[in-house]
Every structure is written in structure tokens, then in C-alpha cells.
Design a protein around this motif. Sequence first.
Motif, PDB file in Angstrom:
ATOM      1  N   TYR A   1       2.568  13.900   0.086  1.00 32.87           N
ATOM      2  CA  TYR A   1       1.966  12.928  -0.953  1.00 32.87           C
ATOM      3  C   TYR A   1       0.986  13.304  -1.650  1.00 32.87           C
ATOM      4  O   TYR A   1       1.149  12.864  -2.970  1.00 32.87           O
TER       5      TYR A   1
ATOM      6  N   ARG B   1       4.886   8.885   4.037  1.00 29.72           N
ATOM      7  CA  ARG B   1       3.960   8.660   5.215  1.00 29.72           C
ATOM      8  C   ARG B   1       4.243   7.395   6.178  1.00 29.72           C
ATOM      9  O   ARG B   1       3.699   7.632   7.276  1.00 29.72           O
TER      10      ARG B   1
ATOM     11  N   ASP C   1       5.918  10.009  -1.407  1.00 27.20           N
ATOM     12  CA  ASP C   1       5.223   9.117  -0.270  1.00 27.20           C
ATOM     13  C   ASP C   1       6.258   8.761   0.975  1.00 27.20           C
ATOM     14  O   ASP C   1       7.149   7.683   0.757  1.00 27.20           O
TER      15      ASP C   1
END
Length: 66
Positions: free
Chosen positions: A15, A23, A21
Motif C-alpha cells: 500500500y 490490507r 490497498d
Amino acid sequence: MQDKDFHRLFLTNLYEEAGFDLRRQAFDPFFVADLTGASSVTSGKNNQLMITIWRPGEGERVTTLD
């Protein structure tokens, strides 16, 4: 065996470095590979073909073709 701390570190780095992204994603299984080399091809100035080559311990180098 999954290394969840390693996965979290990998996704945080991904990221921060690329803006991609993932995550909050779970990776099961999380595959690991040893890279022996990599390359990418882009178009440069005046339609030159630019090839970026990477090998462990050598860093990146760029070759251009007209």
C-alpha cells in the motif's frame, strides 16, 4: 502454517509503495516464490522500447531499443 505478521507487513508495504490497498484481505494460502529475475517493457521517448531488467544482487538496469 501462515505467517500473519509477515502478510500484514507485506500488505502495508504494498500500500505504501504502490497505493494498492489489500490490507483488509485474507490470503489463504499465501504463496511465496524465490525470484531469479524480472523485467518490464515500456515505451520511452520517440517510441523507443525500454526494457528494465532486475536480478538479485545487481539492482535494475535499463536497455533501450530504437
